[in-house]
Design an enzyme around this catalytic site. Structure first.
Site, PDB file in Angstrom:
ATOM      1  N   ARG A 109      24.138  15.625 116.429  1.00 51.41           N
ATOM      2  CA  ARG A 109      23.565  17.225 116.687  1.00 51.41           C
ATOM      3  C   ARG A 109      24.636  17.816 117.757  1.00 51.41           C
ATOM      4  NH1 ARG A 109      17.806  19.692 118.483  1.00 51.41           N
ATOM      5  NH2 ARG A 109      17.605  19.262 116.268  1.00 51.41           N
ATOM      6  N   CYS A 157       9.893  25.504 112.325  1.00 48.83           N
ATOM      7  CA  CYS A 157      10.651  24.088 112.293  1.00 48.83           C
ATOM      8  C   CYS A 157      10.290  23.443 113.722  1.00 48.83           C
ATOM      9  CB  CYS A 157      12.028  24.525 112.297  1.00 48.83           C
ATOM     10  SG  CYS A 157      12.703  25.691 113.625  1.00 48.83           S
ATOM     11  N   ARG A 179       9.528  15.397 108.707  1.00 46.83           N
ATOM     12  CA  ARG A 179      10.817  15.156 109.228  1.00 46.83           C
ATOM     13  C   ARG A 179      10.907  13.748 109.145  1.00 46.83           C
ATOM     14  NH1 ARG A 179      13.477  18.540 112.607  1.00 46.83           N
ATOM     15  NH2 ARG A 179      15.285  16.956 112.033  1.00 46.83           N
ATOM     16  N   HIS A 202      20.856  23.188 109.453  1.00 48.09           N
ATOM     17  CA  HIS A 202      20.043  21.953 109.743  1.00 48.09           C
ATOM     18  C   HIS A 202      19.265  21.536 108.752  1.00 48.09           C
ATOM     19  CE1 HIS A 202      17.305  19.759 112.347  1.00 48.09           C
ATOM     20  NE2 HIS A 202      16.658  20.850 113.010  1.00 48.09           N
TER      21      HIS A 202
HETATM   22  N1   CP Z   1      12.864  21.153 114.622  1.00 51.75           N
HETATM   23  C1   CP Z   1      13.637  20.329 114.988  1.00 51.75           C
HETATM   24  O1   CP Z   1      14.732  19.897 114.898  1.00 51.75           O
HETATM   25  O2   CP Z   1      13.248  20.028 116.481  1.00 51.75           O
HETATM   26  P1   CP Z   1      14.188  19.215 117.704  1.00 51.75           P
HETATM   27  O3   CP Z   1      14.990  20.350 118.205  1.00 51.75           O
HETATM   28  O4   CP Z   1      13.052  19.124 118.921  1.00 51.75           O
HETATM   29  O5   CP Z   1      14.596  18.172 117.151  1.00 51.75           O
HETATM   30  N1  NVA Z   2      17.564  27.436 115.741  1.00 49.87           N
HETATM   31  C1  NVA Z   2      16.898  26.400 116.614  1.00 49.87           C
HETATM   32  C2  NVA Z   2      16.449  25.293 115.881  1.00 49.87           C
HETATM   33  C3  NVA Z   2      15.777  24.129 116.704  1.00 49.87           C
HETATM   34  C4  NVA Z   2      15.431  23.183 115.887  1.00 49.87           C
HETATM   35  C5  NVA Z   2      18.067  25.976 117.483  1.00 49.87           C
HETATM   36  O1  NVA Z   2      19.089  25.816 117.102  1.00 49.87           O
HETATM   37  O2  NVA Z   2      17.845  26.090 118.690  1.00 49.87           O
END
Ligand code: CP
Ligand code: NVA
Length: 305
Positions: A101, A263, A291, A128
């Site tokens: 990430r 999400c 997920r 994502h």
């Molecule tokens: N939706 C999602 O990816 O959540 P987190 O940022 O908590 O992993």
């Molecule tokens: N768009 C958001 C998604 C989090 C899961 C971010 O990047 O923070």
């Protein structure tokens, strides 16, 4: 050759369908798969915070008989303490797959280039894909046949929106994106998704009016107005996005049994109201649960010889 999971653009419709078939088996029968990744280790390199992605990968790996190692931002400190290339080449000697990430999308491409093991995109500023897989799987569970249905995405044309564009185009779901001027999805992603959509007889449209986009929709989806890394813009963004809130009034314009998606994490009272999150139309926590099931399927597909 090793395979990565970086973008839904790289998957065929058949590969997506196969992942979903395995997801269903995993969800129905946890015990049957509890040794399938025995002896395997997954590294989770996170340069940003996470609840769902981190926990669902860690628990998922454990349930498959494998192990995982979480590496927080200050530990590997990608690109600062050592280059992405050196980190990738080193980790490949220890682990069987890497979830990353991070911020710049080019960094995950760099990681995938130099890692000898599969690299999974746990979110970048651009995409994502794990989220979008769970989202489409959730819609298949709820709607059975998703072909020709309309998903309306409200708000920021961000990483979640970009991956949904690819996922909807590949899966036969029409997608409308309602975003304020200057916040449309990534141009390249949109062009590529439009090409996929065309070959799949799916429509993909941009709107500036959220009410128009919500009209007659089968699904309404939203995400935060301020993504991770954009915190300094938060005040300004609240003003820009205020008309794009998913609330009771907006939902009235959609189909009566519209499904509401997010999400998470949500900023309740900003992009979505409490009332809508808690409503009977909301499938938000099913998305979160899925997920894990979908990612377990992805892990098996990448790691099981
Ligand atoms: N939706 C999602 O990816 O959540 P987190 O940022 O908590 O992993
Ligand atoms: N768009 C958001 C998604 C989090 C899961 C971010 O990047 O923070």
């Amino acid at each position: 050759m090793k395979k990565d999971f970086i973008s839904i653009k790289d998957l065929t419709e058949k590969e997506i369908t196969d992942i979903f078939a395995l997801t269903s088996l995993l969800k129905k029968n946890k015990a049957r798969f509890n040794k399938v990744l025995a002896g395997k280790t997954l590294a989770l390199i996170f340069q940003k915070p996470s609840n769902r992605t981190r926990v669902s990968f860690e628990v998922g790996m454990y349930q498959l008989g494998g192990n995982s190692i979480y590496l927080a931002p200050h530990e590997i400190n990608l690109g600062v303490r050592e280059s992405i290339k050196d980190a990738a080449m080193t980790l490949s000697r220890y682990v069987d797959a890497i979830v990353l990430r991070t911020f710049a999308h080019k960094d995950i491409l760099e990681m995938a280039k130099y890692a000898a093991v599969p690299v999974i995109n746990g979110l970048t500023d651009l995409l994502h894909p794990c989220q979008a897989m769970a989202d489409i799987y959730t819609l298949k569970e709820k709607l059975k046949n998703i072909k020709g249905k309309v998903l309306s995405y409200m708000g920021d044309g961000n990483n979640v929106c970009n991956s949904l564009l690819y996922a909807c185009a590949r899966s036969g779901l029409n997608i409308r994106v309602a975003a304020p001027e200057g916040f449309a999805p990534d141009k390249t992603v949109f062009k590529e998704a439009a090409a996929i959509a065309k070959s799949n007889k799916v429509s993909l449209n941009l709107f500036s009016d959220p009410c128009q986009a919500a009209s007659g929709a089968d699904v309404i989806y939203t995400d935060v107005w301020t993504s991770m890394g954009q915190e300094k813009e938060s005040k300004e963004r609240k003003k820009i996005f205020k008309d794009f809130q998913v609330n009771k009034e907006l939902i009235k314009l959609a189909k009566k049994d519209v499904l509401i998606m997010h999400c998470l994490p949500a900023h309740r009272g900003e992009e979505i109201t409490d009332e809508v999150i808690e409503s009977k139309n909301s499938v938000i926590f099913d998305q979160a649960e899925n997920r894990m099931h979908a990612q377990k399927a992805i892990l098996i597909k990448l790691l099981k010889k």
